[in-house]
Design a protein around this motif. Structure first.
Motif, PDB file in Angstrom:
ATOM      1  N   LEU A  26     -93.008  10.978  15.471  1.00 12.72           N
ATOM      2  CA  LEU A  26     -92.615  12.239  16.081  1.00 12.72           C
ATOM      3  C   LEU A  26     -93.396  12.408  17.374  1.00 12.72           C
ATOM      4  N   LYS A  27     -92.773  13.053  18.348  1.00 13.37           N
ATOM      5  CA  LYS A  27     -93.494  13.335  19.591  1.00 13.37           C
ATOM      6  C   LYS A  27     -94.338  14.567  19.420  1.00 13.37           C
ATOM      7  N   GLU A  28     -93.778  15.505  18.638  1.00 15.43           N
ATOM      8  CA  GLU A  28     -94.498  16.754  18.440  1.00 15.43           C
ATOM      9  C   GLU A  28     -94.138  17.353  17.095  1.00 15.43           C
ATOM     10  N   ALA A  29     -95.009  18.209  16.617  1.00 16.86           N
ATOM     11  CA  ALA A  29     -94.764  18.888  15.346  1.00 16.86           C
ATOM     12  C   ALA A  29     -94.906  20.374  15.544  1.00 16.86           C
ATOM     13  N   LEU A  30     -93.840  21.111  15.200  1.00 16.31           N
ATOM     14  CA  LEU A  30     -93.818  22.554  15.367  1.00 16.31           C
ATOM     15  C   LEU A  30     -94.399  23.234  14.129  1.00 16.31           C
ATOM     16  N   PRO A  31     -94.650  24.533  14.185  1.00 15.54           N
ATOM     17  CA  PRO A  31     -95.190  25.235  13.019  1.00 15.54           C
ATOM     18  C   PRO A  31     -94.358  25.009  11.748  1.00 15.54           C
ATOM     19  N   SER A  32     -95.064  24.921  10.633  1.00 14.94           N
ATOM     20  CA  SER A  32     -94.512  24.652   9.299  1.00 14.94           C
ATOM     21  C   SER A  32     -94.130  23.189   9.105  1.00 14.94           C
ATOM     22  N   ARG A  33     -94.405  22.349  10.095  1.00 14.41           N
ATOM     23  CA  ARG A  33     -94.054  20.944   9.957  1.00 14.41           C
ATOM     24  C   ARG A  33     -95.219  20.182   9.337  1.00 14.41           C
ATOM     25  N   PRO A  34     -94.972  19.508   8.216  1.00 17.75           N
ATOM     26  CA  PRO A  34     -96.010  18.604   7.724  1.00 17.75           C
ATOM     27  C   PRO A  34     -95.903  17.263   8.444  1.00 17.75           C
ATOM     28  N   VAL A  35     -97.013  16.766   8.927  1.00 19.12           N
ATOM     29  CA  VAL A  35     -97.005  15.465   9.597  1.00 19.12           C
ATOM     30  C   VAL A  35     -98.241  14.657   9.217  1.00 19.12           C
ATOM     31  N   GLN A  36     -98.052  13.369   9.273  1.00 23.38           N
ATOM     32  CA  GLN A  36     -99.199  12.496   9.103  1.00 23.38           C
ATOM     33  C   GLN A  36     -99.819  12.275  10.463  1.00 23.38           C
ATOM     34  N   VAL A  37    -101.130  12.456  10.502  1.00 22.67           N
ATOM     35  CA  VAL A  37    -101.853  12.255  11.749  1.00 22.67           C
ATOM     36  C   VAL A  37    -102.669  10.980  11.643  1.00 22.67           C
ATOM     37  N   VAL A  38    -102.450  10.070  12.569  1.00 24.43           N
ATOM     38  CA  VAL A  38    -103.231   8.844  12.617  1.00 24.43           C
ATOM     39  C   VAL A  38    -104.128   8.929  13.849  1.00 24.43           C
ATOM     40  N   GLY A  39    -105.376   8.522  13.710  1.00 27.47           N
ATOM     41  CA  GLY A  39    -106.265   8.536  14.867  1.00 27.47           C
ATOM     42  C   GLY A  39    -107.581   9.249  14.623  1.00 27.47           C
ATOM     43  N   LEU A  40    -107.755   9.773  13.390  1.00 29.74           N
ATOM     44  CA  LEU A  40    -109.026  10.430  13.091  1.00 29.74           C
ATOM     45  C   LEU A  40    -110.092   9.380  12.797  1.00 29.74           C
ATOM     46  N   THR A  41    -111.350   9.785  12.990  1.00 25.50           N
ATOM     47  CA  THR A  41    -112.448   8.835  12.760  1.00 25.50           C
ATOM     48  C   THR A  41    -112.855   8.762  11.297  1.00 25.50           C
ATOM     49  N   SER A  42    -112.521   9.806  10.534  1.00 25.07           N
ATOM     50  CA  SER A  42    -112.823   9.776   9.107  1.00 25.07           C
ATOM     51  C   SER A  42    -111.764  10.595   8.385  1.00 25.07           C
ATOM     52  N   VAL A  43    -111.856  10.600   7.055  1.00 24.81           N
ATOM     53  CA  VAL A  43    -110.810  11.254   6.270  1.00 24.81           C
ATOM     54  C   VAL A  43    -111.205  12.697   5.945  1.00 24.81           C
ATOM     55  N   PRO A  44    -110.434  13.668   6.414  1.00 25.39           N
ATOM     56  CA  PRO A  44    -110.751  15.052   6.055  1.00 25.39           C
ATOM     57  C   PRO A  44    -110.315  15.342   4.614  1.00 25.39           C
ATOM     58  N   ARG A  45    -110.736  16.492   4.114  1.00 24.26           N
ATOM     59  CA  ARG A  45    -110.404  16.841   2.740  1.00 24.26           C
ATOM     60  C   ARG A  45    -109.234  17.814   2.698  1.00 24.26           C
ATOM     61  N   ALA A  46    -108.511  17.791   1.574  1.00 20.23           N
ATOM     62  CA  ALA A  46    -107.415  18.730   1.407  1.00 20.23           C
ATOM     63  C   ALA A  46    -107.981  20.140   1.507  1.00 20.23           C
ATOM     64  N   GLY A  47    -107.298  20.985   2.248  1.00 20.25           N
ATOM     65  CA  GLY A  47    -107.764  22.356   2.390  1.00 20.25           C
ATOM     66  C   GLY A  47    -108.608  22.579   3.638  1.00 20.25           C
ATOM     67  N   ASP A  48    -109.058  21.485   4.263  1.00 21.78           N
ATOM     68  CA  ASP A  48    -109.768  21.630   5.536  1.00 21.78           C
ATOM     69  C   ASP A  48    -108.803  22.174   6.583  1.00 21.78           C
TER      70      ASP A  48
END
Ligand code: GDP
Length: 611
Positions: free
Chosen positions: A339-361
């Protein structure tokens, strides 16, 4: 300011002033804030019976105790407040910014499916996912990423709906507890062949507490004995009155198996959203939202499924999610499409973080990479501190552990998939026999997954949590791991019994048995000045080992027990052991009543392994 002396070190007295400290702060942190010597605080705490070094994290209760002693009110700042303050230092806030200028557009409702175990939450979520016409055109196979969006038609308009794909009350409450309000609508699943059950009530309590409207999906109507009218009847008692009975809750009869009623359910969700909620979001502000799921992907590294709540998330954005940060390298939907962009209420997978965040963060997009990193770093430091604090608590928990072991009681929490198995397991466990000095106590039992409150309960005691055909839900696993709670899963009753039996046996005092090492016959007794009598002996069997236990036999009778081979000599030399057939001198310490023809038996006590 009075300055009481504690162990010779001067301490400034607080006269009831308040000092704020982050959770997990050390005595050095406190000392800095109240202008005291860290050493003085260490001493003060020592006098209160706690040994803590100046840089160690101190838990809340201890801090407060210390505060009371030295005249300060210590306010431990919650992680949430602290995080708010942290963001403020960067001129950021998380949450609705009604006032902000921008493009306020309507957004799809976000739905969480809740209900009693086995009533069909998972199956219903699956059925809805497959009912999505539009996604089939998109071609991809739907993957589980923790949330998905489908598109349905209402009055000739294409209307998306987002489903959180991790059913369960825990994920709902966990997110809410962390200040992330994710769910707009709760679909309460009730099996028509079963009825309102404890977790049904729990779910609707959660939803009502969060003021989230409920749509009731009366599931399994394909089944014989299904009685949808009874469900409507039962739920009126809990304030959920069906529209057809004059209330304002929509009830939809569905079957996740035959997929009957799914369209009606989706329609009911949209109608409920339209009637009771004004779902709009600013699409132009800096994007923010919540992490639904995080994992480490072998190929792609940390991957987080996030739900965008405000703003428009784009590739290249600098993002901070919990204590993870990075730049959005790619955005993927639930079909693996970029996807180029994600609008509000859109669930998306984000690739590019340095570590794994936790659910609820929560996540925020910030202007500069540097800001994202700084926020993440500060959060990491805070998490580390908090962990150190809980480690300390664990150490004292272990002391408690030891104390409990003195009492020799093993506490259990039993959770199972239905009340029958829970009862059966409890009954079988109570029959385990390990002796009188140990008892087994079931402090809590229940049907359903292992929840955070089960773990909380386990924390307060020396408890093993058993999950029979159920797993830990949501944050429970995380909490259990963090706090070192022993959680065990079983699918076979005998295995559970075996392991608990083993645990109980592990708590038993060790049992020892005597193992014969050797015997020696006394030939002659020598009197050695300063040492006493030494038995000149011949080793008859085995080995005589220095420092081993010994007893003396005369004419087959035990003359003395509980002796020790204190000296052992071969001719003039000290020996550590002397084997069968050899002569030696044996000294039995202060025991001198040795006569020729006595027999010295040596032995050791070995722990008996339990079977
Ligand atoms: P959950 O614990 O609420 O997630 O329940 P599941 O989705 O795992 O369903 C529990 C059981 O009920 C499974 O064996 C499902 O196949 C079955 N089930 C779920 N929905 C239906 C339904 O509509 N009709 C029938 N006959 N069985 C269903």
């Amino acid at each position: 300011m009075a300055a009481p002396s504690m162990g010779g070190v001067m301490l400034p007295r607080g006269n009831g002033q308040t000092v704020r400290l982050p959770r997990g702060a050390s005595l050095t942190d406190l000392a800095e804030r109240i202008n005291a010597e860290p050493a003085a605080l260490v001493t003060a705490l020592f006098h209160l019976g706690e040994m803590i070094t100046a840089t160690q994290s101190v838990n809340d209760e201890t801090l407060q105790l210390l505060g009371a002693e030295i005249g300060w009110v210590i306010q431990v700042v919650s992680p949430e407040d602290e995080d708010r303050e942290l963001l403020e230092t960067f001129d950021l806030t998380f949450g609705d910014e009604e006032g902000e200028e921008g493009d306020w557009e309507s957004r799809p409702p976000v739905v969480t499916v809740m209900g009693h175990v086995d009533h069909g939450k998972t199956k219903l979520l699956d059925a809805i996912r497959h009912a999505n016409v539009v996604s089939k055109e998109a071609g991809g196979i739907t993957q589980h990423i923790g949330a998905y969006q489908i598109v349905t038609e209402l009055e000739h308009n294409e209307r998306p709906i987002t489903f959180i794909d991790t059913p369960g009350h825990e994920s709902f409450t966990a997110m809410r507890a962390r200040g992330a309000k994710v769910t707009d609508i709760v679909v309460l699943v009730v099996a028509a062949d079963d009825g309102v059950m404890p977790q049904t009530v729990e779910a609707l309590n959660h939803a009502q507490a969060a003021e989230v409207p409920i749509v009731v999906a009366v599931n399994k109507i394909d089944k014989e004995g299904a009685n949808p009218a009874k469900i409507r009847q039962q739920l009126t008692e809990y304030g959920l009155v069906a529209e057809e009975y004059g209330g304002d809750t929509m009830f939809v009869d569905v079957s996740a198996t035959t997929r009957q009623g799914l369209d009606e359910l989706l329609t009911a969700i949209l109608l409920t959203a339209d009637a009771s909620l004004d779902l709009r979001a600013n699409t132009e502000q800096d994007p923010q939202g919540v992490v639904i799921e995080g994992k480490l992907d072998k190929g792609r590294g940390p991957v987080a499924t996030v739900l965008v709540q405000r703003g428009t998330l784009r590739q290249g954005d600098s993002i901070v999610a919990g204590d993870a940060y990075g730049r959005v390298r790619s955005l993927l939907d639930e079909h693996g499409n970029k996807l180029k962009e994600a609008l509000p209420s859109r669930p998306v997978q984000v690739v590019g973080l340095t570590s794994v965040p936790r659910a609820g963060d929560t996540f925020l997009v910030v202007e500069e990479d540097r800001t994202a990193r700084q926020i993440a770093d500060r959060r990491q430091a805070r998490i580390r501190n908090a962990q150190n604090a809980s480690m300390r608590k664990r150490i004292s928990l272990e002391d408690l552990d030891a104390a409990l072991k003195e009492n020799r009681q093993l506490n259990l929490i039993i959770k199972g998939d239905n009340s029958g198995t829970v009862e059966a397991l409890e009954e079988a466990l109570m029959k385990i026999e390990v002796g009188d000095d140990i008892s087994l106590r079931v402090i809590h039992r229940g049907v359903g997954g292992i929840t955070k409150s089960d773990i909380d309960l386990a924390l307060a005691d020396d408890v093993i949590v058993l999950g029979f055909n159920v797993r830990a839900e949501g944050q429970a696993t995380e909490l259990a791991n963090r706090e070192g709670v022993d959680v065990r899963y079983y699918t076979v009753i005998y295995q559970a019994i075996d392991e608990i039996e083993a645990a109980l046996k592990g708590m038993l005092k060790p049992e020892y048995e005597e193992v014969q090492l050797g015997t020696a016959e006394v030939r002659e007794v020598f009197r050695v000045p300063k040492i006493g009598n030494v038995a000149g002996s011949l080793v008859r069997s085995g080995t005589i080992v220095r420092n081993s236990k010994a007893r003396l036999l005369r004419d087959g009778n035990v003359v003395a027990d509980n002796l020790t081979v204190e000296s052992l000599r071969r001719f003039k030399d000290d020996a550590t052991e002397v084997r069968e057939g050899y002569e030696c001198g044996i000294g039995l310490g202060s025991f001198n009543d040795i006569k020729p023809e006595d027999v010295i038996q040596t032995f050791e006590m070995r722990e008996i392994p339990r079977v």
